[in-house]
Design a protein around this motif. Structure first.
Motif, PDB file in Angstrom:
ATOM      1  N   ASP A 140      -0.889  -5.778   1.384  1.00 28.11           N
ATOM      2  CA  ASP A 140      -0.466  -4.601   0.625  1.00 28.11           C
ATOM      3  C   ASP A 140      -0.660  -4.841  -0.871  1.00 28.11           C
ATOM      4  OD1 ASP A 140       0.353  -2.746   2.669  1.00 28.11           O
ATOM      5  OD2 ASP A 140       2.073  -4.049   3.031  1.00 28.11           O
ATOM      6  N   GLU A 170       5.048   1.502  -0.074  1.00 22.21           N
ATOM      7  CA  GLU A 170       4.282   0.305  -0.432  1.00 22.21           C
ATOM      8  C   GLU A 170       3.170   0.012   0.568  1.00 22.21           C
ATOM      9  OE1 GLU A 170       4.807  -1.451  -3.356  1.00 22.21           O
ATOM     10  OE2 GLU A 170       6.064   0.299  -3.684  1.00 22.21           O
ATOM     11  N   ASP A 171       3.262   0.572   1.772  1.00 26.10           N
ATOM     12  CA  ASP A 171       2.275   0.304   2.824  1.00 26.10           C
ATOM     13  C   ASP A 171       0.966   1.026   2.533  1.00 26.10           C
ATOM     14  OD1 ASP A 171       4.190  -1.187   4.145  1.00 26.10           O
ATOM     15  OD2 ASP A 171       4.774   0.438   5.484  1.00 26.10           O
ATOM     16  N   VAL A 172      -0.135   0.311   2.689  1.00 30.12           N
ATOM     17  CA  VAL A 172      -1.463   0.888   2.458  1.00 30.12           C
ATOM     18  C   VAL A 172      -2.106   1.126   3.827  1.00 30.12           C
ATOM     19  CG1 VAL A 172      -3.716   0.530   1.395  1.00 30.12           C
ATOM     20  CG2 VAL A 172      -1.657  -0.359   0.274  1.00 30.12           C
TER      21      VAL A 172
END
Length: 189
Positions: A140, A170-172
Protein backbone atom coordinates in the motif's frame (compact mmCIF):
# COMPACT_ATOMS: atom_id res chain seq x y z
CA UNK A 1 -15.42 -11.27 5.30
CA UNK A 2 -12.83 -9.49 7.44
CA UNK A 3 -9.19 -9.33 6.31
CA UNK A 4 -7.92 -11.07 9.44
CA UNK A 5 -10.27 -14.00 8.84
CA UNK A 6 -9.29 -14.17 5.16
CA UNK A 7 -5.58 -14.15 6.11
CA UNK A 8 -6.11 -17.08 8.43
CA UNK A 9 -8.28 -19.04 5.99
CA UNK A 10 -6.09 -18.56 2.91
CA UNK A 11 -2.80 -19.08 4.74
CA UNK A 12 -4.12 -22.48 5.85
CA UNK A 13 -5.36 -23.32 2.33
CA UNK A 14 -1.95 -22.48 0.87
CA UNK A 15 -0.17 -24.67 3.43
CA UNK A 16 -2.22 -27.62 2.18
CA UNK A 17 -1.28 -27.25 -1.50
CA UNK A 18 1.05 -30.02 -2.69
CA UNK A 19 4.25 -28.65 -4.27
CA UNK A 20 3.53 -30.18 -7.72
CA UNK A 21 0.12 -28.45 -7.73
CA UNK A 22 1.73 -25.16 -6.69
CA UNK A 23 4.22 -25.38 -9.56
CA UNK A 24 1.46 -26.27 -12.04
CA UNK A 25 -0.75 -23.39 -10.84
CA UNK A 26 2.19 -20.98 -11.00
CA UNK A 27 2.89 -21.95 -14.59
CA UNK A 28 -0.78 -21.58 -15.52
CA UNK A 29 -0.90 -18.11 -13.93
CA UNK A 30 2.23 -17.08 -15.80
CA UNK A 31 0.74 -18.22 -19.12
CA UNK A 32 -2.56 -16.50 -18.35
CA UNK A 33 -0.70 -13.23 -17.64
CA UNK A 34 0.18 -13.16 -21.34
CA UNK A 35 -3.49 -12.37 -22.06
CA UNK A 36 -3.22 -8.98 -20.31
CA UNK A 37 -2.55 -5.77 -22.29
CA UNK A 38 0.56 -4.98 -20.23
CA UNK A 39 3.48 -6.12 -22.37
CA UNK A 40 4.37 -2.88 -24.18
CA UNK A 41 5.82 -1.15 -21.12
CA UNK A 42 9.42 -0.84 -19.89
CA UNK A 43 9.58 -1.23 -16.09
CA UNK A 44 7.98 -4.18 -14.26
CA UNK A 45 8.05 -4.64 -10.50
CA UNK A 46 8.03 -8.35 -9.61
CA UNK A 47 7.95 -9.82 -6.12
CA UNK A 48 10.12 -12.84 -5.41
CA UNK A 49 8.35 -15.80 -3.89
CA UNK A 50 8.51 -16.81 -0.26
CA UNK A 51 8.76 -20.57 -0.72
CA UNK A 52 8.09 -21.25 2.96
CA UNK A 53 4.66 -19.60 2.59
CA UNK A 54 3.87 -21.46 -0.62
CA UNK A 55 3.59 -18.29 -2.64
CA UNK A 56 3.16 -18.47 -6.39
CA UNK A 57 6.48 -19.29 -8.07
CA UNK A 58 7.24 -16.08 -9.96
CA UNK A 59 10.27 -17.52 -11.78
CA UNK A 60 8.07 -18.36 -14.80
CA UNK A 61 6.90 -14.76 -15.13
CA UNK A 62 10.45 -13.48 -14.57
CA UNK A 63 11.56 -15.64 -17.51
CA UNK A 64 8.87 -14.08 -19.71
CA UNK A 65 9.92 -10.56 -18.69
CA UNK A 66 13.61 -11.25 -19.26
CA UNK A 67 12.85 -12.98 -22.57
CA UNK A 68 11.11 -9.78 -23.70
CA UNK A 69 14.07 -7.64 -22.56
CA UNK A 70 12.02 -5.76 -19.95
CA UNK A 71 13.54 -3.86 -17.05
CA UNK A 72 12.68 -5.96 -14.02
CA UNK A 73 12.62 -4.38 -10.59
CA UNK A 74 12.48 -6.48 -7.42
CA UNK A 75 11.62 -5.27 -3.92
CA UNK A 76 13.82 -4.98 -0.87
CA UNK A 77 12.57 -3.74 2.49
CA UNK A 78 14.62 -0.70 3.49
CA UNK A 79 15.69 0.18 7.02
CA UNK A 80 12.74 2.59 7.26
CA UNK A 81 10.24 -0.19 6.47
CA UNK A 82 9.60 1.07 2.94
CA UNK A 83 10.07 -0.99 -0.20
CA UNK A 84 13.12 -0.18 -2.29
CA UNK A 85 12.93 -0.89 -6.03
CA UNK A 86 16.07 -2.72 -7.09
CA UNK A 87 16.87 -3.16 -10.77
CA UNK A 88 17.53 -6.83 -11.50
CA UNK A 89 20.64 -7.73 -13.48
CA UNK A 90 22.58 -10.90 -14.27
CA UNK A 91 24.98 -9.98 -11.45
CA UNK A 92 22.29 -9.53 -8.77
CA UNK A 93 22.97 -11.69 -5.72
CA UNK A 94 20.22 -12.51 -3.21
CA UNK A 95 19.93 -13.11 0.50
CA UNK A 96 16.80 -14.07 2.43
CA UNK A 97 15.36 -11.42 4.72
CA UNK A 98 13.96 -12.01 8.21
CA UNK A 99 10.61 -12.72 6.48
CA UNK A 100 12.31 -15.33 4.22
CA UNK A 101 11.94 -13.06 1.17
CA UNK A 102 14.79 -13.30 -1.34
CA UNK A 103 16.19 -9.75 -1.56
CA UNK A 104 19.10 -8.26 -3.52
CA UNK A 105 22.24 -7.83 -1.46
CA UNK A 106 23.12 -4.64 -3.37
CA UNK A 107 20.34 -2.40 -4.68
CA UNK A 108 20.58 -0.35 -7.85
CA UNK A 109 17.52 1.66 -6.84
CA UNK A 110 14.90 2.80 -9.35
CA UNK A 111 12.36 5.54 -8.56
CA UNK A 112 8.80 4.27 -7.97
CA UNK A 113 7.50 6.78 -10.53
CA UNK A 114 9.37 4.93 -13.33
CA UNK A 115 7.52 1.66 -12.77
CA UNK A 116 4.77 0.85 -15.28
CA UNK A 117 3.43 -2.50 -14.01
CA UNK A 118 3.46 -3.98 -10.51
CA UNK A 119 2.83 -7.67 -9.84
CA UNK A 120 1.44 -7.93 -6.32
CA UNK A 121 1.54 -10.89 -3.93
CA UNK A 122 -1.68 -11.50 -2.04
CA UNK A 123 -3.51 -14.04 0.04
CA UNK A 124 -7.03 -13.19 -1.17
CA UNK A 125 -8.95 -10.63 -3.22
CA UNK A 126 -12.57 -9.78 -3.93
CA UNK A 127 -14.69 -9.13 -7.00
CA UNK A 128 -14.03 -5.37 -6.70
CA UNK A 129 -10.23 -5.67 -6.84
CA UNK A 130 -9.63 -5.22 -3.13
CA UNK A 131 -6.81 -7.36 -1.84
CA UNK A 132 -5.55 -8.98 1.32
CA UNK A 133 -1.83 -9.40 1.92
CA UNK A 134 0.05 -10.25 5.08
CA UNK A 135 -1.03 -7.01 6.75
CA UNK A 136 2.30 -5.20 6.93
CA UNK A 137 1.24 -2.46 4.47
CA UNK A 138 4.43 -2.60 2.37
CA UNK A 139 2.60 -2.62 -0.95
CA UNK A 140 0.00 0.00 0.00
CA UNK A 141 2.81 2.42 0.89
CA UNK A 142 4.81 1.55 -2.21
CA UNK A 143 1.83 1.84 -4.59
CA UNK A 144 1.07 5.34 -3.29
CA UNK A 145 4.60 6.36 -4.39
CA UNK A 146 3.98 5.08 -7.93
CA UNK A 147 2.32 7.07 -10.71
CA UNK A 148 -1.50 7.09 -10.53
CA UNK A 149 -1.63 5.15 -13.82
CA UNK A 150 0.66 2.30 -12.68
CA UNK A 151 -0.95 -1.03 -13.56
CA UNK A 152 -1.53 -3.22 -10.52
CA UNK A 153 -1.72 -6.96 -11.21
CA UNK A 154 -2.48 -9.38 -8.40
CA UNK A 155 -1.72 -13.08 -8.72
CA UNK A 156 -3.70 -15.58 -6.69
CA UNK A 157 -3.91 -19.34 -6.34
CA UNK A 158 -7.59 -18.94 -5.43
CA UNK A 159 -10.65 -17.32 -6.99
CA UNK A 160 -12.24 -14.04 -5.81
CA UNK A 161 -14.19 -13.63 -2.61
CA UNK A 162 -17.53 -11.81 -2.95
CA UNK A 163 -16.50 -9.01 -0.62
CA UNK A 164 -13.83 -7.87 1.79
CA UNK A 165 -15.81 -5.99 4.43
CA UNK A 166 -13.11 -3.92 6.12
CA UNK A 167 -11.52 -2.11 3.16
CA UNK A 168 -9.99 1.21 4.21
CA UNK A 169 -9.11 4.41 2.36
CA UNK A 170 -5.42 3.37 2.64
CA UNK A 171 -6.00 0.20 0.58
CA UNK A 172 -4.99 0.39 -3.08
CA UNK A 173 -7.16 -1.81 -5.34
CA UNK A 174 -5.98 -3.92 -8.28
CA UNK A 175 -6.51 -3.35 -11.99
CA UNK A 176 -6.27 -7.08 -12.69
CA UNK A 177 -5.96 -10.34 -10.81
CA UNK A 178 -4.88 -13.58 -12.44
CA UNK A 179 -5.59 -17.05 -11.07
CA UNK A 180 -4.87 -20.45 -12.60
CA UNK A 181 -8.44 -20.45 -13.96
CA UNK A 182 -9.33 -16.87 -14.81
CA UNK A 183 -8.33 -13.27 -15.50
CA UNK A 184 -10.26 -10.70 -13.47
CA UNK A 185 -10.47 -7.11 -14.72
CA UNK A 186 -11.53 -4.38 -12.32
CA UNK A 187 -12.97 -0.99 -13.28
CA UNK A 188 -10.74 2.00 -12.74
CA UNK A 189 -11.90 4.07 -9.79
Amino acid sequence: MLKKDLRKQYSKLREEIPIPSLVNSSLRISNRLLQLPIWSFDYYHMFLSIREKREIDTSFTLSILQGRNKNVVVPKVGSNGKLLNCLLSNETKFKKSVWQIPEPVQCNEIASKLIDVVFIPLLAFDTKGNRVGYGKGFYDGFLKECRPDVIKVGVSLFEAENSITDVSMEDVPLNYCVTPEKVYTFPLS
